[in-house]
Design a protein around this motif. Sequence first.
Motif, PDB file in Angstrom:
ATOM      1  N   GLU A  74       0.821  -1.207   0.000  1.00  0.00           N
ATOM      2  CA  GLU A  74       0.000   0.000   0.000  1.00  0.00           C
ATOM      3  C   GLU A  74       0.857   1.260   0.000  1.00  0.00           C
ATOM      4  OE1 GLU A  74      -3.850  -1.925   2.288  1.00  0.00           O
ATOM      5  OE2 GLU A  74      -2.788  -0.259   3.239  1.00  0.00           O
ATOM      6  N   LEU A  75       1.977   1.220   0.706  1.00  0.00           N
ATOM      7  CA  LEU A  75       2.881   2.369   0.712  1.00  0.00           C
ATOM      8  C   LEU A  75       3.434   2.624  -0.687  1.00  0.00           C
ATOM      9  CD1 LEU A  75       4.413   4.613   2.106  1.00  0.00           C
ATOM     10  CD2 LEU A  75       6.071   2.909   2.893  1.00  0.00           C
ATOM     11  N   LEU A  76       3.787   1.575  -1.390  1.00  0.00           N
ATOM     12  CA  LEU A  76       4.283   1.733  -2.761  1.00  0.00           C
ATOM     13  C   LEU A  76       3.200   2.278  -3.685  1.00  0.00           C
ATOM     14  CD1 LEU A  76       6.467  -1.481  -3.046  1.00  0.00           C
ATOM     15  CD2 LEU A  76       7.252   0.897  -2.836  1.00  0.00           C
ATOM     16  N   LEU A  77       1.955   1.853  -3.485  1.00  0.00           N
ATOM     17  CA  LEU A  77       0.846   2.413  -4.262  1.00  0.00           C
ATOM     18  C   LEU A  77       0.677   3.895  -3.978  1.00  0.00           C
ATOM     19  CD1 LEU A  77      -1.865  -0.392  -3.942  1.00  0.00           C
ATOM     20  CD2 LEU A  77      -0.642   0.294  -6.016  1.00  0.00           C
ATOM     21  N   LEU A  78       0.776   4.264  -2.714  1.00  0.00           N
ATOM     22  CA  LEU A  78       0.670   5.670  -2.341  1.00  0.00           C
ATOM     23  C   LEU A  78       1.773   6.487  -3.004  1.00  0.00           C
ATOM     24  CD1 LEU A  78      -0.127   7.047   1.141  1.00  0.00           C
ATOM     25  CD2 LEU A  78       1.801   7.949  -0.101  1.00  0.00           C
ATOM     26  N   LEU A  79       2.997   5.981  -2.969  1.00  0.00           N
ATOM     27  CA  LEU A  79       4.127   6.697  -3.558  1.00  0.00           C
ATOM     28  C   LEU A  79       4.024   6.804  -5.077  1.00  0.00           C
ATOM     29  CD1 LEU A  79       6.987   5.301  -1.319  1.00  0.00           C
ATOM     30  CD2 LEU A  79       6.242   7.699  -1.462  1.00  0.00           C
ATOM     31  N   LEU A 123       0.719  12.368  -3.722  1.00  0.00           N
ATOM     32  CA  LEU A 123       2.007  13.001  -3.439  1.00  0.00           C
ATOM     33  C   LEU A 123       1.885  14.505  -3.254  1.00  0.00           C
ATOM     34  CD1 LEU A 123       4.442  11.085  -5.826  1.00  0.00           C
ATOM     35  CD2 LEU A 123       4.173  10.821  -3.357  1.00  0.00           C
ATOM     36  N   SER A 124       0.860  15.092  -3.841  1.00  0.00           N
ATOM     37  CA  SER A 124       0.707  16.546  -3.746  1.00  0.00           C
ATOM     38  C   SER A 124       0.255  17.000  -2.362  1.00  0.00           C
ATOM     39  CB  SER A 124      -0.275  17.050  -4.813  1.00  0.00           C
ATOM     40  OG  SER A 124      -1.581  16.585  -4.523  1.00  0.00           O
ATOM     41  N   ASN A 125      -0.212  16.083  -1.536  1.00  0.00           N
ATOM     42  CA  ASN A 125      -0.660  16.463  -0.202  1.00  0.00           C
ATOM     43  C   ASN A 125      -0.357  15.370   0.819  1.00  0.00           C
ATOM     44  OD1 ASN A 125      -1.744  17.991   1.808  1.00  0.00           O
ATOM     45  ND2 ASN A 125      -3.754  18.212   0.874  1.00  0.00           N
ATOM     46  N   VAL A 138      -1.027  11.482   5.305  1.00  0.00           N
ATOM     47  CA  VAL A 138      -0.350  10.629   6.280  1.00  0.00           C
ATOM     48  C   VAL A 138      -0.804  10.926   7.708  1.00  0.00           C
ATOM     49  CG1 VAL A 138       1.911  10.028   7.262  1.00  0.00           C
ATOM     50  CG2 VAL A 138       1.650  10.256   4.795  1.00  0.00           C
ATOM     51  N   THR A 139      -0.982  12.195   8.037  1.00  0.00           N
ATOM     52  CA  THR A 139      -1.330  12.523   9.423  1.00  0.00           C
ATOM     53  C   THR A 139      -2.822  12.450   9.693  1.00  0.00           C
ATOM     54  OG1 THR A 139      -1.352  14.898   8.932  1.00  0.00           O
ATOM     55  CG2 THR A 139       0.706  13.951   9.772  1.00  0.00           C
ATOM     56  N   ARG A 140      -3.622  12.998   8.830  1.00  0.00           N
ATOM     57  CA  ARG A 140      -5.064  13.048   9.108  1.00  0.00           C
ATOM     58  C   ARG A 140      -5.805  11.789   8.676  1.00  0.00           C
ATOM     59  NH1 ARG A 140      -6.335  19.270   7.535  1.00  0.00           N
ATOM     60  NH2 ARG A 140      -5.069  20.188   9.192  1.00  0.00           N
ATOM     61  N   GLU A 141      -5.519  11.312   7.478  1.00  0.00           N
ATOM     62  CA  GLU A 141      -6.267  10.157   6.976  1.00  0.00           C
ATOM     63  C   GLU A 141      -5.682   8.823   7.425  1.00  0.00           C
ATOM     64  OE1 GLU A 141      -7.316  10.385   2.824  1.00  0.00           O
ATOM     65  OE2 GLU A 141      -7.508  12.563   2.942  1.00  0.00           O
ATOM     66  N   LEU A 142      -4.363   8.766   7.547  1.00  0.00           N
ATOM     67  CA  LEU A 142      -3.732   7.504   7.932  1.00  0.00           C
ATOM     68  C   LEU A 142      -3.323   7.476   9.404  1.00  0.00           C
ATOM     69  CD1 LEU A 142      -1.604   6.837   4.722  1.00  0.00           C
ATOM     70  CD2 LEU A 142      -3.876   5.961   5.310  1.00  0.00           C
ATOM     71  N   GLY A 143      -3.391   8.599  10.090  1.00  0.00           N
ATOM     72  CA  GLY A 143      -3.236   8.632  11.539  1.00  0.00           C
ATOM     73  C   GLY A 143      -1.832   8.627  12.107  1.00  0.00           C
ATOM     74  N   ALA A 144      -0.831   8.953  11.303  1.00  0.00           N
ATOM     75  CA  ALA A 144       0.540   8.962  11.821  1.00  0.00           C
ATOM     76  C   ALA A 144       0.805  10.261  12.575  1.00  0.00           C
ATOM     77  CB  ALA A 144       1.540   8.816  10.686  1.00  0.00           C
ATOM     78  N   ASN A 145       1.385  10.146  13.730  1.00  0.00           N
ATOM     79  CA  ASN A 145       1.748  11.311  14.526  1.00  0.00           C
ATOM     80  C   ASN A 145       3.253  11.535  14.375  1.00  0.00           C
ATOM     81  OD1 ASN A 145       1.772  13.433  16.286  1.00  0.00           O
ATOM     82  ND2 ASN A 145       1.698  12.170  18.116  1.00  0.00           N
ATOM     83  N   ILE A 146       3.627  12.105  13.251  1.00  0.00           N
ATOM     84  CA  ILE A 146       5.032  12.382  12.967  1.00  0.00           C
ATOM     85  C   ILE A 146       5.105  13.535  11.982  1.00  0.00           C
ATOM     86  CG2 ILE A 146       5.168  10.687  11.075  1.00  0.00           C
ATOM     87  CD1 ILE A 146       8.134  10.221  12.018  1.00  0.00           C
ATOM     88  N   ASP A 147       6.178  14.281  12.090  1.00  0.00           N
ATOM     89  CA  ASP A 147       6.513  15.284  11.083  1.00  0.00           C
ATOM     90  C   ASP A 147       7.959  15.017  10.689  1.00  0.00           C
ATOM     91  OD1 ASP A 147       7.130  17.445   9.486  1.00  0.00           O
ATOM     92  OD2 ASP A 147       6.137  18.902  10.791  1.00  0.00           O
ATOM     93  N   PRO A 148       8.172  14.409   9.530  1.00  0.00           N
ATOM     94  CA  PRO A 148       9.534  14.021   9.154  1.00  0.00           C
ATOM     95  C   PRO A 148      10.495  15.193   9.006  1.00  0.00           C
ATOM     96  CG  PRO A 148       8.034  13.682   7.326  1.00  0.00           C
ATOM     97  CD  PRO A 148       7.202  14.039   8.515  1.00  0.00           C
TER      98      PRO A 148
END
Length: 93
Positions: A45-50, A56-58, A63-73
Amino acid sequence: YPRLRYFFSAYFTNFWVDMYTDWYGVVRDFVRSETPEIVAEARSELLLLLADSEALSNLKRLVTRELGANIDPRGVGMGWEEWLKAVDEQLGK
């Protein structure tokens, strides 16, 4: 991206920085804790996203709102796409 949502929301919680020394540890824990099938599905799924130019434009919102990751790379010196590619690399190890 149901498996990716599970990975990001379950492992990159609000408390991941208290539990791991860095984001690599989070990914290693996911790979060690989950079945090979779940890890492979998340990576797929990550490869599909990439590969999705619209996504990629957003990436931050996705990643944070729809997929729930709490990170800012940016806090680890990476952009969103660069970080996701690095996560993919770690998932493949």
